[in-house]
Design an enzyme around this catalytic site. Structure first.
Site, PDB file in Angstrom:
ATOM      1  N   LYS A 165      -5.895  -5.957  -8.381  1.00 63.61           N
ATOM      2  CA  LYS A 165      -6.226  -5.244  -7.149  1.00 63.61           C
ATOM      3  C   LYS A 165      -7.169  -4.074  -7.392  1.00 63.61           C
ATOM      4  O   LYS A 165      -8.017  -3.794  -6.552  1.00 63.61           O
ATOM      5  CB  LYS A 165      -4.955  -4.755  -6.462  1.00 63.61           C
ATOM      6  CG  LYS A 165      -4.275  -3.713  -7.279  1.00 63.61           C
ATOM      7  CD  LYS A 165      -3.274  -2.900  -6.534  1.00 63.61           C
ATOM      8  CE  LYS A 165      -2.749  -1.903  -7.535  1.00 63.61           C
ATOM      9  NZ  LYS A 165      -2.409  -0.636  -7.044  1.00 63.61           N
ATOM     10  N   THR A 166      -7.027  -3.406  -8.546  1.00 67.78           N
ATOM     11  CA  THR A 166      -7.940  -2.289  -8.793  1.00 67.78           C
ATOM     12  C   THR A 166      -9.366  -2.807  -8.909  1.00 67.78           C
ATOM     13  O   THR A 166     -10.300  -2.226  -8.356  1.00 67.78           O
ATOM     14  CB  THR A 166      -7.539  -1.535 -10.068  1.00 67.78           C
ATOM     15  OG1 THR A 166      -6.161  -1.169  -9.966  1.00 67.78           O
ATOM     16  CG2 THR A 166      -8.370  -0.279 -10.233  1.00 67.78           C
ATOM     17  N   ASP A 212      -5.034   2.329  -1.252  1.00 63.58           N
ATOM     18  CA  ASP A 212      -4.315   1.618  -2.310  1.00 63.58           C
ATOM     19  C   ASP A 212      -2.811   1.802  -2.113  1.00 63.58           C
ATOM     20  O   ASP A 212      -2.382   2.792  -1.523  1.00 63.58           O
ATOM     21  CB  ASP A 212      -4.755   2.226  -3.651  1.00 63.58           C
ATOM     22  CG  ASP A 212      -4.290   1.397  -4.825  1.00 63.58           C
ATOM     23  OD1 ASP A 212      -3.905   0.238  -4.618  1.00 63.58           O
ATOM     24  OD2 ASP A 212      -4.329   1.919  -5.951  1.00 63.58           O
ATOM     25  N   GLU A 213      -2.013   0.881  -2.608  1.00 58.86           N
ATOM     26  CA  GLU A 213      -0.540   1.008  -2.570  1.00 58.86           C
ATOM     27  C   GLU A 213      -0.042   1.363  -1.170  1.00 58.86           C
ATOM     28  O   GLU A 213       0.772   2.275  -0.997  1.00 58.86           O
ATOM     29  CB  GLU A 213      -0.068   2.094  -3.554  1.00 58.86           C
ATOM     30  CG  GLU A 213      -0.510   1.881  -4.981  1.00 58.86           C
ATOM     31  CD  GLU A 213       0.433   1.004  -5.777  1.00 58.86           C
ATOM     32  OE1 GLU A 213       1.216   0.228  -5.171  1.00 58.86           O
ATOM     33  OE2 GLU A 213       0.388   1.080  -7.020  1.00 58.86           O
ATOM     34  N   GLN A 232       6.578  -4.733  -3.714  1.00 59.29           N
ATOM     35  CA  GLN A 232       6.645  -3.640  -4.682  1.00 59.29           C
ATOM     36  C   GLN A 232       6.940  -2.306  -4.019  1.00 59.29           C
ATOM     37  O   GLN A 232       6.628  -1.243  -4.572  1.00 59.29           O
ATOM     38  CB  GLN A 232       5.346  -3.559  -5.489  1.00 59.29           C
ATOM     39  CG  GLN A 232       5.168  -4.749  -6.409  1.00 59.29           C
ATOM     40  CD  GLN A 232       3.997  -4.568  -7.366  1.00 59.29           C
ATOM     41  OE1 GLN A 232       4.038  -3.758  -8.283  1.00 59.29           O
ATOM     42  NE2 GLN A 232       2.937  -5.335  -7.140  1.00 59.29           N
ATOM     43  N   ARG A 242       6.232  -6.486 -15.223  1.00 59.12           N
ATOM     44  CA  ARG A 242       5.519  -5.639 -16.189  1.00 59.12           C
ATOM     45  C   ARG A 242       5.275  -6.402 -17.483  1.00 59.12           C
ATOM     46  O   ARG A 242       4.425  -6.029 -18.285  1.00 59.12           O
ATOM     47  CB  ARG A 242       6.323  -4.371 -16.556  1.00 59.12           C
ATOM     48  CG  ARG A 242       6.637  -3.400 -15.444  1.00 59.12           C
ATOM     49  CD  ARG A 242       5.466  -3.026 -14.641  1.00 59.12           C
ATOM     50  NE  ARG A 242       5.392  -3.854 -13.434  1.00 59.12           N
ATOM     51  CZ  ARG A 242       4.316  -3.989 -12.669  1.00 59.12           C
ATOM     52  NH1 ARG A 242       3.210  -3.365 -12.997  1.00 59.12           N
ATOM     53  NH2 ARG A 242       4.316  -4.747 -11.593  1.00 59.12           N
TER      54      ARG A 242
END
Length: 719
Positions: free
Chosen positions: A35-36, A220-221, A251, A607
């Site tokens: 996504k970044t 973002d987020e 998330q 992760r």
DNA sequence: GTGCGACGATTTTAG
DNA sequence: ATCGTCGCAC
């Protein structure tokens, strides 16, 4: 212009997001789906293809780290200096807005930011001044109350209360706290957002100006936004601007601190964005992704998403059932040693746990085995006491009327000024509408204090005056150096703390001088007419600093599941997977909170890149008491074929895996009746392991089913 | 005004 | 168990 480099390395969904036509977008970005990269390439695409001016872009994140990374990557990709870009955290951007329009929101140009601790102290001060019972209204709780309502956009007058007692009292403290902040030009974190929202909401000219300016807003987020942040987004978006929203409902793990995952649904309702799912994962093995998908599938009301990978199946997830927490730690550290022995790096290993208290056993074991490690969490640089002390002196130099700073250091280092004296100064200040510094000066001059106290206060004022003179023409670093040298903070900490602790504080104070020395004032602060000192003070509050920034050695990483969000590691351990601990007892009763715990589990699992261990212990010490627990329900939600169980009794090392010796019965057979000194009598239901590791499961009549180590159990055969 | 012992709470946390 | 805050004795 050739822009193929912006698209070359993207998959279809990513490309679709990057190249979307004007309009609103919702990018559901699964863990590890890039996504970044999508955000960064989207910015580049807008600038190079849509010819959007960098000045008319805003990109918002939650952490300074994320903002810094985005800024750096955009700068590199476009080969431009990313200074004009409005890339920052919600708080950073709001801070900038307020600096530019301080007068319009009734703030002095010199307004200061209160960090959480400053806020706590101030709330406590207000409660004490009102002579309100701190037992009934604990400052922590009132602080939470204030922040909660601010996060929801409510001023004291907008809070419904249903009684004239407790609730009314809370609102009153909020009001008085706020009055104090107004008078002193203080702004807490939530206030940065609330003021900004009010500025844009109530000032049509400003609203029109910024809506005209920011044609493209990227966030973002998004699942972590709170009510106020979404309000800000709506105000900035207006009717015409384009929103590019990235988030992942699976998330969302910060509901407890005000995040509203419903904002994703509200965004859908309010803006009808095009939906793009990023489901291809570039991080984990197929096994890990399948397991994570199956766990999160137990939640309802998801937007829906299925992570997949072109990568290989990989190893099974391994589950270790430890007898107790010590054994769990032994196991984890032994596996880390295997990893290192095979050429892996310590920094590739992460131990994730639900609560900070769990770190201790891992630390002890790592220390014993001489493996370098780093624990995340704890106080950050600008939150440390000695740094806050020195910063309070700097604040006094910057603004002598900063009462928060004054109160913090009037008796630090201790110089014989006690609560009585401070109360007298406070009283004097209040009756005369003065700052504490003014009041102290007058009291000393008028002899309003005892000889002894007067002398002590005079010496404090002299110190500040001395520093002010010394720093009048000095640089920021010069001022910091003068403070550290002349306040004798180092000597003070040396007298009252063990040598190693005091030494660490001394090092930190030297580090503060270095930080001041290398401080580069942000361009926009300079433009806004801020002095370097003012910039430095704001930045310290806004970016409390990396936890242990300099320590970039090759270390095993210990952190909570929450802190692990956004990170990735080849080897991951999820420890303490037990009912009551994870999911935490306090989250088990409420369905909504349980779902959030499950998302936390999903975050943890995703992760892991190559190898994932899940461990749990039958017993551990909690709050000084031994407690027994069953494995977490989340473990059972991982399908059997993806997981391989390991039990004490045979240690699986990658070389010798799969070799299991038959269990050592120690003369006891299944079904035998036995008696235990503490648990009473019961029946043997299971046996496993060899020699000193042999364990036995007994179903006790009163105490229920327990696993015991045969060698220590001292079972007596009966019947 | 300072320093030590009792008492109580104890999930997660960026800005 | 451990940490932080509070009350009381020097």
């Amino acid at each position: 212009m050739d822009v193929s480099h912006l698209l070359d390395e993207l998959n279809d969904a990513q490309r679709q997001a990057v190249t979307a036509e004007d309009g609103h977008l919702l990018v559901l970005a699964g863990a590890g789906s890039g996504k970044t990269r999508v955000l960064v390439h989207r910015i580049a695409w807008l600038i190079q293809v849509h010819h959007v001016s960098p000045m008319s872009l805003m990109a918002v994140t939650f952490t300074n780290k994320a903002a810094g990374e985005m800024r750096g990557r955009v700068g590199r990709l476009l080969d431009l200096r990313p200074e004009g870009l409005w890339i920052g955290t919600f708080h950073g951007i709001c801070h900038r807005l307020l600096r530019m329009h301080a007068a319009e929101v009734n703030l002095p140009d010199t307004f200061q930011i209160l960090d959480s601790e400053d806020q706590y102290r101030l709330v406590r001060r207000v409660i004490r001044d009102q002579q309100i019972d701190e037992g009934e209204h604990p400052p922590r709780q009132v602080q939470g109350f204030i922040n909660h309502h601010k996060d929801e956009g409510r001023r004291p007058g907008q809070i419904e209360h249903f009684d004239q007692g407790f609730q009314a009292r809370q609102v009153e403290i909020y009001q008085r706290y706020q009055d104090y902040c107004e008078r002193s030009g203080l702004v807490d974190f939530a206030e940065l957002l609330l003021r900004s929202v009010e500025l844009l909401r109530d000032n049509p000219e400003r609203r029109a100006h910024y809506q005209a300016r920011f044609g493209n807003i990227l966030i973002d987020e998004f699942q972590d936004t709170n009510t106020l942040q979404y309000a800000l987004v709506r105000l900035l978006a207006g009717e015409r601007n384009h929103l590019f929203v990235v988030g992942d409902d699976d998330q969302s793990i910060y509901g407890w601190r005000g995040a509203r995952v419903e904002n994703v649904a509200h965004y859908n309702r309010d803006f009808q964005p095009e939906l793009i799912r990023l489901e291809q994962n570039y991080r984990s093995t197929r096994t890990i992704l399948e397991a994570a998908n199956r766990v999160i599938d137990h939640n309802d009301d998801r937007m829906g998403k299925n992570l997949w990978t072109e990568g290989e199946q990989g190893e099974p997830i391994r589950r270790f059932a430890a007898f107790n927490a010590e054994e769990e730690a032994e196991f984890v550290i032994a596996r880390i040693q295997d990893w290192i022995a095979q050429g892996g790096r310590p920094s590739d290993c992460a131990v994730l746990y639900r609560s900070n208290a769990q770190s201790r056993l891992f630390e002890q074991t790592l220390l014993r085995e001489d493996i370098p490690y780093r624990v995340y969490g704890g106080l950050r640089f600008f939150e440390r006491a000695e740094i806050k002390d020195a910063m309070a002196y700097l604040r006094l130099l910057h603004n002598p009327h900063d009462d928060t700073a004054f109160e913090r250091v009037i008796n630090v280092p201790a110089r014989g000024i006690g609560e009585r004296t401070v109360a007298r100064i406070r009283d004097h200040a209040r009756t005369n509408g003065q700052s504490l510094a003014q009041a102290a000066t007058e009291q000393v001059a008028q002899g309003g204090l005892s000889a002894r106290a007067g002398h002590a206060v005079r010496s404090f004022l002299a110190l500040v005056a001395d520093l002010t003179e010394a720093c009048g023409s000095a640089s920021l670093a010069g001022a910091a150096r003068a403070v550290v040298e002349r306040t004798e903070l180092v000597a003070w900490y040396q007298t009252r703390e063990p040598a190693d602790r005091a030494e660490a504080r001394e090092e930190n104070l030297s580090e503060l001088v270095r930080a001041a020395d290398s401080f580069q004032q942000p361009f926009e602060d300079e433009q806004a007419g801020l002095s370097p000192m003012a910039s430095f003070l704001s930045q310290a509050a806004l970016e409390a600093g990396e936890h242990q920034a300099e320590r970039w050695e090759d270390c095993v990483q210990l952190m909570t599941l929450h802190s692990a969000k956004g990170l990735e590691f080849p080897l991951v351990f999820m420890a303490g997977m037990e009912e009551g601990l994870f999911p935490h007892q306090k989250s088990i009763e409420e369905p909504g909170r349980l779902a959030e715990e499950r998302r936390l589990c999903y975050v943890g699992m995703t992760r892991a890149m190559q190898r994932l261990y899940i461990t749990h212990a039958e017993s551990r010490q909690t709050y000084g008491q031994t407690s027994f627990s069953r494995p977490s329900r989340f473990v059972a939600e991982i399908p059997e074929p993806l997981i391989e169980s390991i039990r004490s009794g045979f240690r699986v090392t990658p070389a010798a895996s799969g070799r299991e010796a038959p269990p050592d019965t120690g003369g006891l057979a299944l079904g035998a009746s036995v008696r235990h000194s503490r648990f009473g009598s019961g029946t043997v239901v299971s046996l496993e392991g060899q020699g000193p590791n042999a364990r036995i499961q007994v179903n006790f009549e009163d105490a229920g089913s327990k696993w015991l180590v045969l060698a220590y159990a001292n079972l007596e055969r009966i019947g």
